[in-house]
Design a protein around this motif. Structure first.
Motif, PDB file in Angstrom:
ATOM      1  N   THR A 157     -44.004  84.487  62.276  1.00 56.34           N
ATOM      2  CA  THR A 157     -45.331  83.889  62.148  1.00 56.34           C
ATOM      3  C   THR A 157     -45.178  82.472  61.604  1.00 56.34           C
ATOM      4  O   THR A 157     -44.449  82.250  60.637  1.00 56.34           O
ATOM      5  CB  THR A 157     -46.228  84.710  61.216  1.00 56.34           C
ATOM      6  OG1 THR A 157     -46.439  86.006  61.779  1.00 56.34           O
ATOM      7  CG2 THR A 157     -47.580  84.028  61.028  1.00 56.34           C
ATOM      8  N   PHE A 158     -45.870  81.523  62.258  1.00 54.78           N
ATOM      9  CA  PHE A 158     -45.859  80.135  61.823  1.00 54.78           C
ATOM     10  C   PHE A 158     -47.304  79.724  61.521  1.00 54.78           C
ATOM     11  O   PHE A 158     -48.235  80.185  62.188  1.00 54.78           O
ATOM     12  CB  PHE A 158     -45.285  79.227  62.915  1.00 54.78           C
ATOM     13  CG  PHE A 158     -43.934  79.666  63.419  1.00 54.78           C
ATOM     14  CD1 PHE A 158     -42.779  79.255  62.787  1.00 54.78           C
ATOM     15  CD2 PHE A 158     -43.831  80.507  64.524  1.00 54.78           C
ATOM     16  CE1 PHE A 158     -41.532  79.654  63.254  1.00 54.78           C
ATOM     17  CE2 PHE A 158     -42.596  80.915  65.002  1.00 54.78           C
ATOM     18  CZ  PHE A 158     -41.440  80.488  64.365  1.00 54.78           C
ATOM     19  N   ALA A 159     -47.464  78.866  60.535  1.00 55.43           N
ATOM     20  CA  ALA A 159     -48.825  78.453  60.182  1.00 55.43           C
ATOM     21  C   ALA A 159     -48.825  77.008  59.696  1.00 55.43           C
ATOM     22  O   ALA A 159     -47.865  76.546  59.074  1.00 55.43           O
ATOM     23  CB  ALA A 159     -49.395  79.360  59.098  1.00 55.43           C
ATOM     24  N   VAL A 160     -49.905  76.323  60.018  1.00 63.08           N
ATOM     25  CA  VAL A 160     -50.136  74.957  59.530  1.00 63.08           C
ATOM     26  C   VAL A 160     -51.565  74.896  59.017  1.00 63.08           C
ATOM     27  O   VAL A 160     -52.499  75.345  59.683  1.00 63.08           O
ATOM     28  CB  VAL A 160     -49.925  73.914  60.652  1.00 63.08           C
ATOM     29  CG1 VAL A 160     -50.448  72.553  60.221  1.00 63.08           C
ATOM     30  CG2 VAL A 160     -48.446  73.822  61.013  1.00 63.08           C
ATOM     31  N   ASN A 161     -51.738  74.334  57.830  1.00 59.45           N
ATOM     32  CA  ASN A 161     -53.063  74.243  57.227  1.00 59.45           C
ATOM     33  C   ASN A 161     -53.367  72.778  56.919  1.00 59.45           C
ATOM     34  O   ASN A 161     -52.964  72.252  55.891  1.00 59.45           O
ATOM     35  CB  ASN A 161     -53.116  75.094  55.949  1.00 59.45           C
ATOM     36  CG  ASN A 161     -54.499  75.088  55.326  1.00 59.45           C
ATOM     37  OD1 ASN A 161     -55.482  74.768  55.982  1.00 59.45           O
ATOM     38  ND2 ASN A 161     -54.577  75.434  54.055  1.00 59.45           N
ATOM     39  N   ASP A 162     -54.051  72.110  57.862  1.00 59.76           N
ATOM     40  CA  ASP A 162     -54.471  70.729  57.659  1.00 59.76           C
ATOM     41  C   ASP A 162     -55.984  70.673  57.498  1.00 59.76           C
ATOM     42  O   ASP A 162     -56.687  71.656  57.750  1.00 59.76           O
ATOM     43  CB  ASP A 162     -54.054  69.863  58.855  1.00 59.76           C
ATOM     44  CG  ASP A 162     -52.546  69.616  58.869  1.00 59.76           C
ATOM     45  OD1 ASP A 162     -51.940  69.708  57.795  1.00 59.76           O
ATOM     46  OD2 ASP A 162     -52.003  69.348  59.956  1.00 59.76           O
ATOM     47  N   ASP A 163     -56.481  69.513  57.108  1.00 56.67           N
ATOM     48  CA  ASP A 163     -57.908  69.379  56.843  1.00 56.67           C
ATOM     49  C   ASP A 163     -58.754  69.549  58.101  1.00 56.67           C
ATOM     50  O   ASP A 163     -59.812  70.178  58.064  1.00 56.67           O
ATOM     51  CB  ASP A 163     -58.207  68.017  56.205  1.00 56.67           C
ATOM     52  CG  ASP A 163     -57.676  67.925  54.780  1.00 56.67           C
ATOM     53  OD1 ASP A 163     -57.446  68.981  54.167  1.00 56.67           O
ATOM     54  OD2 ASP A 163     -57.479  66.787  54.310  1.00 56.67           O
ATOM     55  N   GLU A 164     -58.310  68.984  59.221  1.00 54.01           N
ATOM     56  CA  GLU A 164     -59.147  68.994  60.419  1.00 54.01           C
ATOM     57  C   GLU A 164     -58.773  70.052  61.435  1.00 54.01           C
ATOM     58  O   GLU A 164     -59.612  70.488  62.220  1.00 54.01           O
ATOM     59  CB  GLU A 164     -59.111  67.608  61.077  1.00 54.01           C
ATOM     60  CG  GLU A 164     -59.749  66.533  60.205  1.00 54.01           C
ATOM     61  CD  GLU A 164     -60.029  65.266  60.984  1.00 54.01           C
ATOM     62  OE1 GLU A 164     -59.685  65.210  62.179  1.00 54.01           O
ATOM     63  OE2 GLU A 164     -60.603  64.335  60.396  1.00 54.01           O
ATOM     64  N   ILE A 165     -57.514  70.460  61.463  1.00 57.82           N
ATOM     65  CA  ILE A 165     -57.101  71.486  62.406  1.00 57.82           C
ATOM     66  C   ILE A 165     -55.958  72.294  61.801  1.00 57.82           C
ATOM     67  O   ILE A 165     -55.011  71.722  61.252  1.00 57.82           O
ATOM     68  CB  ILE A 165     -56.694  70.867  63.763  1.00 57.82           C
ATOM     69  CG1 ILE A 165     -56.288  71.964  64.737  1.00 57.82           C
ATOM     70  CG2 ILE A 165     -55.610  69.827  63.611  1.00 57.82           C
ATOM     71  CD1 ILE A 165     -56.148  71.456  66.164  1.00 57.82           C
ATOM     72  N   ASP A 190     -65.601  70.912  62.588  1.00 59.42           N
ATOM     73  CA  ASP A 190     -66.722  70.205  63.190  1.00 59.42           C
ATOM     74  C   ASP A 190     -67.270  69.253  62.139  1.00 59.42           C
ATOM     75  O   ASP A 190     -67.856  69.682  61.140  1.00 59.42           O
ATOM     76  CB  ASP A 190     -67.803  71.200  63.629  1.00 59.42           C
ATOM     77  CG  ASP A 190     -68.962  70.525  64.344  1.00 59.42           C
ATOM     78  OD1 ASP A 190     -69.265  69.361  64.018  1.00 59.42           O
ATOM     79  OD2 ASP A 190     -69.575  71.157  65.225  1.00 59.42           O
ATOM     80  N   ASN A 191     -67.060  67.955  62.347  1.00 58.96           N
ATOM     81  CA  ASN A 191     -67.442  66.984  61.321  1.00 58.96           C
ATOM     82  C   ASN A 191     -68.938  66.936  61.061  1.00 58.96           C
ATOM     83  O   ASN A 191     -69.374  66.562  59.966  1.00 58.96           O
ATOM     84  CB  ASN A 191     -66.936  65.581  61.718  1.00 58.96           C
ATOM     85  CG  ASN A 191     -65.424  65.469  61.624  1.00 58.96           C
ATOM     86  OD1 ASN A 191     -64.838  65.887  60.632  1.00 58.96           O
ATOM     87  ND2 ASN A 191     -64.796  64.910  62.646  1.00 58.96           N
ATOM     88  N   GLU A 192     -69.740  67.312  62.059  1.00 60.39           N
ATOM     89  CA  GLU A 192     -71.195  67.268  61.876  1.00 60.39           C
ATOM     90  C   GLU A 192     -71.682  68.399  60.982  1.00 60.39           C
ATOM     91  O   GLU A 192     -72.568  68.212  60.146  1.00 60.39           O
ATOM     92  CB  GLU A 192     -71.889  67.326  63.235  1.00 60.39           C
ATOM     93  CG  GLU A 192     -71.669  66.080  64.083  1.00 60.39           C
ATOM     94  CD  GLU A 192     -72.481  66.131  65.371  1.00 60.39           C
ATOM     95  OE1 GLU A 192     -73.247  67.109  65.550  1.00 60.39           O
ATOM     96  OE2 GLU A 192     -72.358  65.190  66.178  1.00 60.39           O
ATOM     97  N   THR A 193     -71.122  69.583  61.152  1.00 53.44           N
ATOM     98  CA  THR A 193     -71.593  70.739  60.377  1.00 53.44           C
ATOM     99  C   THR A 193     -70.721  71.036  59.162  1.00 53.44           C
ATOM    100  O   THR A 193     -71.160  71.738  58.237  1.00 53.44           O
ATOM    101  CB  THR A 193     -71.609  72.002  61.262  1.00 53.44           C
ATOM    102  OG1 THR A 193     -70.267  72.333  61.638  1.00 53.44           O
ATOM    103  CG2 THR A 193     -72.447  71.771  62.507  1.00 53.44           C
TER     104      THR A 193
END
Length: 253
Positions: A157-165, A190-193
């Protein structure tokens, strides 16, 4: 294998892929084997990140992909400025490639050939590539090694946790020998919500021993010039992860 929503996130997720190394390899082999023409076919071109780089260093690039979504991104990228790049794109399956004329170099990069699930599809792809190459044209492709499928991907299992994706990527043993299923869940801001949308996709990859690829290539009519690994000019080792094949079209008797 076609991509859905993933196509529009692909460049963000693959921002660390060393496309420059592929472009340098193509240029190096074209010079080494004295390929005089510049017509290059980029099969499974995806979002055309590599197609653009190859065009910028002087190749006359045509891109082919099976995914409409990928080609939508590719066309926008190639036309990013008012002059654009002279790259033509076609929606085709590489195992059924037809009607595009002859090329001096054909490449299937970034382990894209591993998305073909059946042996007959790989063989058919080699045949279609042979038909679309000029005499003495080069065929360059790379695949995952058996080691990478069995020891790096399998049951990981690989994972990446960034702010936008962000994404979670589970790898499972596939139905066929030396195959893997990639179960992908990614979360996009979603930057709007201020909320994250979740998208799920399942991708399959399958590879084969080096000698199997070699046999298929020779049976098709290719002269096998080089087999190397991991962007080096050295032969593959037990721990190699990416195998490169450099072939030349020779005329059948």
């Amino acid at each position: 294998m076609s991509y859905g929503k993933f196509a529009y996130l692909y460049d963000q997720l693959m921002k660390d892929v060393p496309y420059d190394k592929w472009a340098e390899l193509v240029l190096e082999k074209a010079k080494k084997y004295e390929v005089s023409g510049k017509k290059l076919l980029d099969l499974a071109c995806g979002t055309a990140e590599l197609s653009v780089k190859l065009s910028e260093i002087g190749f006359q690039v045509t891109g082919v992909d099976i995914s409409e979504e990928m080609l939508t991104v590719a066309k926008a990228k190639a036309n990013v400025n008012e002059n654009g790049l002279a790259i033509e794109f076609y929606l085709q399956n590489m195992a059924e490639l037809d009607g595009l004329g002859k090329f001096d170099i054909i490449g299937i990069f970034c382990d894209s050939i591993n998305y073909l699930q059946e042996e007959k599809e790989v063989v058919a792809t080699f045949q279609r590539v042979y038909e679309h190459l000029s005499n003495n044209g080069l065929f360059i492709f790379d695949v995952h090694s058996l080691h990478k499928i069995r020891e790096i991907f399998m049951d990981q299992t690989f994972a990446v946790n960034d702010d936008e994706i962000s994404y979670i990527w589970h790898c499972f043993e596939g139905e066929y020998p030396f195959s893997v299923e990639h179960d992908l869940s990614f979360f996009v801001l979603d930057n709007e919500t201020g909320m994250y949308a979740r998208y799920d996709e399942l991708h399959y990859q399958r590879t084969y021993p080096i000698e199997v690829y070699e046999n298929w290539l020779q049976e098709t009519g290719f002269e096998l010039l080089e087999v190397s690994a991991d962007f080096e000019n050295d032969p593959p080792q037990d721990q190699s992860e990416r195998i490169f094949f450099i072939c030349r079209k020779i005329l059948r008797n």
